[in-house]
Design a protein around this motif. Sequence first.
Motif, PDB file in Angstrom:
ATOM      1  N   LYS A 153       0.899  -1.155   0.154  1.00 34.33           N
ATOM      2  CA  LYS A 153      -0.140   0.031  -0.042  1.00 34.33           C
ATOM      3  C   LYS A 153       1.103   1.300   0.077  1.00 34.33           C
ATOM      4  N   LEU A 154       0.503   2.154  -0.674  1.00 35.38           N
ATOM      5  CA  LEU A 154       1.121   3.458  -0.801  1.00 35.38           C
ATOM      6  C   LEU A 154       0.815   4.353   0.398  1.00 35.38           C
ATOM      7  N   LEU A 155       1.750   4.347   1.395  1.00 33.42           N
ATOM      8  CA  LEU A 155       1.523   5.053   2.503  1.00 33.42           C
ATOM      9  C   LEU A 155       1.327   6.673   2.151  1.00 33.42           C
ATOM     10  N   THR A 156       2.126   6.975   1.387  1.00 32.86           N
ATOM     11  CA  THR A 156       2.339   8.541   1.316  1.00 32.86           C
ATOM     12  C   THR A 156       2.845   8.673  -0.270  1.00 32.86           C
ATOM     13  N   TYR A 157       2.695   9.899  -0.984  1.00 31.44           N
ATOM     14  CA  TYR A 157       3.257  10.119  -2.221  1.00 31.44           C
ATOM     15  C   TYR A 157       3.167  11.589  -2.265  1.00 31.44           C
ATOM     16  N   ASN A 158       4.163  12.201  -3.071  1.00 28.21           N
ATOM     17  CA  ASN A 158       4.123  13.613  -3.501  1.00 28.21           C
ATOM     18  C   ASN A 158       3.333  14.181  -4.433  1.00 28.21           C
ATOM     19  N   SER A 159       3.306  15.487  -4.597  1.00 28.04           N
ATOM     20  CA  SER A 159       2.792  16.139  -5.738  1.00 28.04           C
ATOM     21  C   SER A 159       3.054  15.319  -7.156  1.00 28.04           C
ATOM     22  N   ASP A 186      -1.389   9.610 -11.817  1.00 28.71           N
ATOM     23  CA  ASP A 186      -2.866  10.039 -11.650  1.00 28.71           C
ATOM     24  C   ASP A 186      -3.518   9.642 -10.507  1.00 28.71           C
ATOM     25  N   LEU A 187      -2.893   9.812  -9.219  1.00 26.48           N
ATOM     26  CA  LEU A 187      -3.578   9.387  -7.966  1.00 26.48           C
ATOM     27  C   LEU A 187      -4.163  10.456  -7.457  1.00 26.48           C
ATOM     28  N   PRO A 188      -5.242   9.930  -6.654  1.00 27.58           N
ATOM     29  CA  PRO A 188      -6.025  10.796  -5.773  1.00 27.58           C
ATOM     30  C   PRO A 188      -5.349  11.457  -4.843  1.00 27.58           C
ATOM     31  N   PRO A 189      -5.409  12.709  -4.472  1.00 29.87           N
ATOM     32  CA  PRO A 189      -4.590  13.456  -3.430  1.00 29.87           C
ATOM     33  C   PRO A 189      -4.785  13.054  -2.027  1.00 29.87           C
ATOM     34  N   ASP A 190      -6.248  12.548  -1.832  1.00 29.21           N
ATOM     35  CA  ASP A 190      -7.002  12.192  -0.719  1.00 29.21           C
ATOM     36  C   ASP A 190      -7.124  10.759  -0.012  1.00 29.21           C
ATOM     37  N   GLN A 191      -6.422  10.026  -0.698  1.00 31.96           N
ATOM     38  CA  GLN A 191      -6.700   8.593  -0.323  1.00 31.96           C
ATOM     39  C   GLN A 191      -5.257   7.738  -0.011  1.00 31.96           C
ATOM     40  N   ARG A 192      -4.115   8.410   0.559  1.00 32.08           N
ATOM     41  CA  ARG A 192      -3.093   7.819   0.834  1.00 32.08           C
ATOM     42  C   ARG A 192      -3.558   6.734   1.924  1.00 32.08           C
ATOM     43  N   GLN A 240      -4.170   3.240  -1.724  1.00 34.38           N
ATOM     44  CA  GLN A 240      -3.919   3.098  -2.883  1.00 34.38           C
ATOM     45  C   GLN A 240      -2.864   2.113  -3.190  1.00 34.38           C
ATOM     46  N   MET A 241      -3.127   1.261  -4.364  1.00 32.92           N
ATOM     47  CA  MET A 241      -2.036   0.383  -4.423  1.00 32.92           C
ATOM     48  C   MET A 241      -1.651   0.595  -6.127  1.00 32.92           C
ATOM     49  N   VAL A 242      -0.455   0.233  -6.833  1.00 33.52           N
ATOM     50  CA  VAL A 242       0.013   0.333  -7.806  1.00 33.52           C
ATOM     51  C   VAL A 242       0.450  -1.045  -8.233  1.00 33.52           C
ATOM     52  N   PRO A 243      -0.234  -1.869  -8.803  1.00 39.39           N
ATOM     53  CA  PRO A 243      -0.091  -3.451  -8.925  1.00 39.39           C
ATOM     54  C   PRO A 243       1.360  -3.638  -9.823  1.00 39.39           C
ATOM     55  N   TRP A 244       1.298  -2.782 -10.917  1.00 33.38           N
ATOM     56  CA  TRP A 244       2.516  -3.101 -11.744  1.00 33.38           C
ATOM     57  C   TRP A 244       3.965  -2.813 -11.071  1.00 33.38           C
ATOM     58  N   LEU A 245       3.566  -1.652  -9.836  1.00 33.61           N
ATOM     59  CA  LEU A 245       5.134  -1.220  -9.376  1.00 33.61           C
ATOM     60  C   LEU A 245       5.111  -2.352  -8.190  1.00 33.61           C
ATOM     61  N   VAL A 246       4.429  -2.451  -7.512  1.00 34.10           N
ATOM     62  CA  VAL A 246       4.163  -3.312  -6.202  1.00 34.10           C
ATOM     63  C   VAL A 246       4.803  -4.776  -6.667  1.00 34.10           C
ATOM     64  N   ALA A 247       4.586  -5.175  -7.764  1.00 33.74           N
ATOM     65  CA  ALA A 247       5.082  -6.557  -8.448  1.00 33.74           C
ATOM     66  C   ALA A 247       6.611  -6.416  -8.366  1.00 33.74           C
ATOM     67  N   ALA A 248       6.985  -5.189  -8.622  1.00 37.34           N
ATOM     68  CA  ALA A 248       8.707  -5.253  -8.873  1.00 37.34           C
ATOM     69  C   ALA A 248       9.137  -5.257  -7.556  1.00 37.34           C
ATOM     70  N   LEU A 249       8.711  -4.758  -6.379  1.00 39.51           N
ATOM     71  CA  LEU A 249       9.418  -4.734  -5.251  1.00 39.51           C
ATOM     72  C   LEU A 249       9.794  -6.032  -4.640  1.00 39.51           C
ATOM     73  N   PRO A 250      10.936  -6.158  -4.006  1.00 40.86           N
ATOM     74  CA  PRO A 250      11.369  -7.498  -3.206  1.00 40.86           C
ATOM     75  C   PRO A 250      10.244  -7.848  -2.370  1.00 40.86           C
ATOM     76  N   THR A 251       9.985  -9.266  -2.052  1.00 39.37           N
ATOM     77  CA  THR A 251       8.969  -9.644  -0.950  1.00 39.37           C
ATOM     78  C   THR A 251       9.549  -9.456   0.284  1.00 39.37           C
ATOM     79  N   ALA A 252       8.551  -9.456   1.098  1.00 38.46           N
ATOM     80  CA  ALA A 252       8.928  -9.582   2.586  1.00 38.46           C
ATOM     81  C   ALA A 252       9.977 -10.443   2.990  1.00 38.46           C
TER      82      ALA A 252
END
Length: 550
Positions: free
Chosen positions: A272-278, A285-291, A294-306
């Motif tokens: 989950k995106l805890l926060t992001y900048n302008s 194209d993320l909403p400014p008030d739903q930190r 939000q999730m960006v699946p194609w970006l999360v898939a590139a992150l190392p797993t826990a």
Amino acid sequence: MTLFPSFAILTCLADGRITPGVVLAAVTLGLLWFFVAFVGERATFAGRRFFILANGGLSYWLLLTVLEQWTNAPQCKMTFAMLAYPGIVIAPTAWMFFVYRYAYGVSGRMRLSHRLALSLAPAIITLAALTNGWHGLFYMAGSAPQPDLPGAPIHYIHGPLFFGAAAYIYMTMLACLGLLGLGAFIARPGYRLHFVILLLLTLVPMVGNVGYVLFDWSIFGFDPTPFLFIVVAFAYGALILSNRLFDLVSVARQSIFDEFPRAVLVVNQQGKLLTYNSAAEQLLDLPPDQRGAQMVPWLVAALPTATENCTAPLRLELAHDDRLFEADIRPVLSPLGELRPVIGWTVLLEDVSQRRAEEQRLAKALARRSAQLTAAMQAQQEAETLALRDPLTGLLNRRGLDRLITHLQDQPGYSSGLGVAVVDIDHFKSINDTYGHAAGDQVLVEAAAELRHCFRREDMIFRVGGEEFLVLAPNLPPPAIVTRLQAARSALAESPALAAKMPGRRVQFSAGLAQWQPSDCSLQEAILAADSRLYQAKREGRNRTVGAEV
């Protein structure tokens, strides 16, 4: 006095009085509600739900404490004391889970074990208290007001079930102490004091409760534990808020984060995106008030797993929707080191689609013009080889000196004399070895600048070696040259640029002088004479000029 609770609540509430204890508890309760709402609204932190739940239990506990102090009838006082046990048990239980999540940076949903502990333990202990009239094992016979006056506090004779409940509560608090103690032991050095402070704060309500049970400590006649718990809650809340409010450094960091031109996203282990900048809002194209949601699946898939616990930064190129992104992924390291090394990631994201297309077009153009560029580079190298000036300092170099010597020896304008000074930076090798070649280059640049500043426009200054300079001053006698060299020496020693690059180091130079007359010797011989006096200055201790008497 009967040990059964009274359920004539309205009657109990009608028969009451305002005491200092009631006022204190009511004011404290109001402050607690305001503070919890304030922290919960402004701060996002690990264990936030448990923090609010623990303070909710405290609020309920304190509310029943207010009612216990308000009512006059002993039976009503005991009833409110028994009804307070859901809050009495929920507060430390939720606090234990909060401490674990907050101190160890654990996020995610509330587990089934958490739900069971927060529901079964309060239910069982409350049931044991409310059924005390049948078994008499929670509050035993002999519990009565002391003194025997209306509104006097109840002195309870505690039974085995009460001590069992107390043991459970102490177990949760000891678990808090154990978690914080372990954190202090394994944490990185910069975080250990933080853990120790949290540990000491957690001891406060335990000490108060032990004093209440064993030594009858009280505040206006009732248990001090909820008040001390609230003090700890305020302290924790202040620590949480101090990372976000009224702190210049934090505000500056937030401002830099918001205004940073590249997209920056902070992602937890659940993706989950805890926060992001302008910039991230515009790029993705993320909403400014739903930190936080939000999730960006194609970006999360590139992150190392826990489970991978990758602690090294990653730089990836990710393709999505006909766009190419460059992602700089950096792990957020937990203060607990190897026990839980990574608690999330910071991602710097940039759309490089246009750049890559431009690079491909440029590569093709470069391939077509490789022959012309090769010829141009060769011509440039030849021009640099023949250049008369030193590229670092801008001074004339040795090639320029050779050309000038030939020119000067044929000029009658210098027949009355030419002052010659050879200057060498003291301990230049030590500067390079200690501070690096960049610092050495800065010394040469500053020395050249000070020599230019202290000598006249018609005087000629050369860099003839690594740290060696030559000054040729037409019609300038040695004393005047000494004065100008001393001015340059003083300015170089006090140079702010060098002081910033080499704190505590004063740069000095030695110099040797000679005087050239065309009728006496060649200019080369005069330079050699000045060079010999330079070495004499080195032998005599450096940071001096030799040859003023010539």
